[in-house]
Design a protein around this motif. Structure first.
Motif, PDB file in Angstrom:
ATOM      1  N   GLY A 145       0.794  -1.220   0.000  1.00  0.00           N
ATOM      2  CA  GLY A 145       0.000   0.000   0.000  1.00  0.00           C
ATOM      3  C   GLY A 145       0.825   1.268   0.000  1.00  0.00           C
ATOM      4  N   GLY A 146       2.158   1.103   0.067  1.00  0.00           N
ATOM      5  CA  GLY A 146       3.034   2.265  -0.003  1.00  0.00           C
ATOM      6  C   GLY A 146       3.501   2.807   1.335  1.00  0.00           C
ATOM      7  N   SER A 147       3.107   2.175   2.435  1.00  0.00           N
ATOM      8  CA  SER A 147       3.599   2.616   3.741  1.00  0.00           C
ATOM      9  C   SER A 147       5.092   2.332   3.860  1.00  0.00           C
ATOM     10  CB  SER A 147       2.846   1.910   4.866  1.00  0.00           C
ATOM     11  OG  SER A 147       1.484   2.253   4.849  1.00  0.00           O
ATOM     12  N   LYS A 148       5.800   3.244   4.517  1.00  0.00           N
ATOM     13  CA  LYS A 148       7.256   3.139   4.610  1.00  0.00           C
ATOM     14  C   LYS A 148       7.708   3.219   6.071  1.00  0.00           C
ATOM     15  CE  LYS A 148       7.577   5.562   0.207  1.00  0.00           C
ATOM     16  NZ  LYS A 148       8.153   6.717  -0.532  1.00  0.00           N
ATOM     17  N   ASN A 149       8.712   2.430   6.389  1.00  0.00           N
ATOM     18  CA  ASN A 149       9.316   2.465   7.716  1.00  0.00           C
ATOM     19  C   ASN A 149      10.831   2.378   7.575  1.00  0.00           C
ATOM     20  OD1 ASN A 149       6.636   0.602   7.995  1.00  0.00           O
ATOM     21  ND2 ASN A 149       6.838   2.002   9.727  1.00  0.00           N
ATOM     22  N   TYR A 150      11.528   3.009   8.529  1.00  0.00           N
ATOM     23  CA  TYR A 150      12.984   3.059   8.459  1.00  0.00           C
ATOM     24  C   TYR A 150      13.613   2.736   9.823  1.00  0.00           C
ATOM     25  CZ  TYR A 150      12.023   5.699   4.209  1.00  0.00           C
ATOM     26  OH  TYR A 150      11.564   6.086   2.981  1.00  0.00           O
ATOM     27  N   ALA A 151      14.795   2.151   9.770  1.00  0.00           N
ATOM     28  CA  ALA A 151      15.593   2.021  10.981  1.00  0.00           C
ATOM     29  C   ALA A 151      16.023   3.414  11.432  1.00  0.00           C
ATOM     30  CB  ALA A 151      16.816   1.151  10.709  1.00  0.00           C
TER      31      ALA A 151
END
Length: 115
Positions: free
Chosen positions: A54-60
């Motif tokens: 769905g295009g959700s993004k997460n980062y360290a």
């Protein structure tokens, strides 16, 4: 399942930028999540970033505000734009397609950041 091939690694000076690509052999549109990981020889593989179908993004935390994950479903390719690179970003970077109960890994691309 698809096969994944990373590219775009190389040698860059501290503060520089690189864009990694992860090309898939088939459609990535419905893959629930795709990730970038990195690994320094002798250390555990470290999760870097995730993008969902769905295009959700997460980062360290270590890369937040410096790296950007994206994907182009039409090209079956995922990207990792890496800015303000630091020597501690030096690693082999792997992409991963995650279906939950199974996943597929690429062979990796080496990023070396010189000080």
């Amino acid at each position: 399942q698809v096969q994944l091939v990373e590219s775009g690694g190389g040698l860059v000076h501290s503060g520089g930028s690189l864009r990694l690509s992860c090309a898939a052999s088939g459609s990535i549109f419905s893959i629930p999540a795709m990730h970038w990981y990195r690994q320094v020889p002798g250390k555990q593989r470290e999760w870097v970033a995730r993008i969902t179908s769905g295009g959700s993004k997460n980062y360290a935390d270590s890369v937040k505000d410096r790296f950007t994950i994206s994907k182009d479903n039409a090209k079956n390719t995922m990207y990792l734009q890496m800015n303000s690179l630091k020597p501690e970003d030096t690693a082999v970077y792997y992409c991963n397609a995650d279906w939950g109960l199974s996943s597929t890994w690429g062979e990796g691309t080496l990023v070396t950041v010189s000080s």
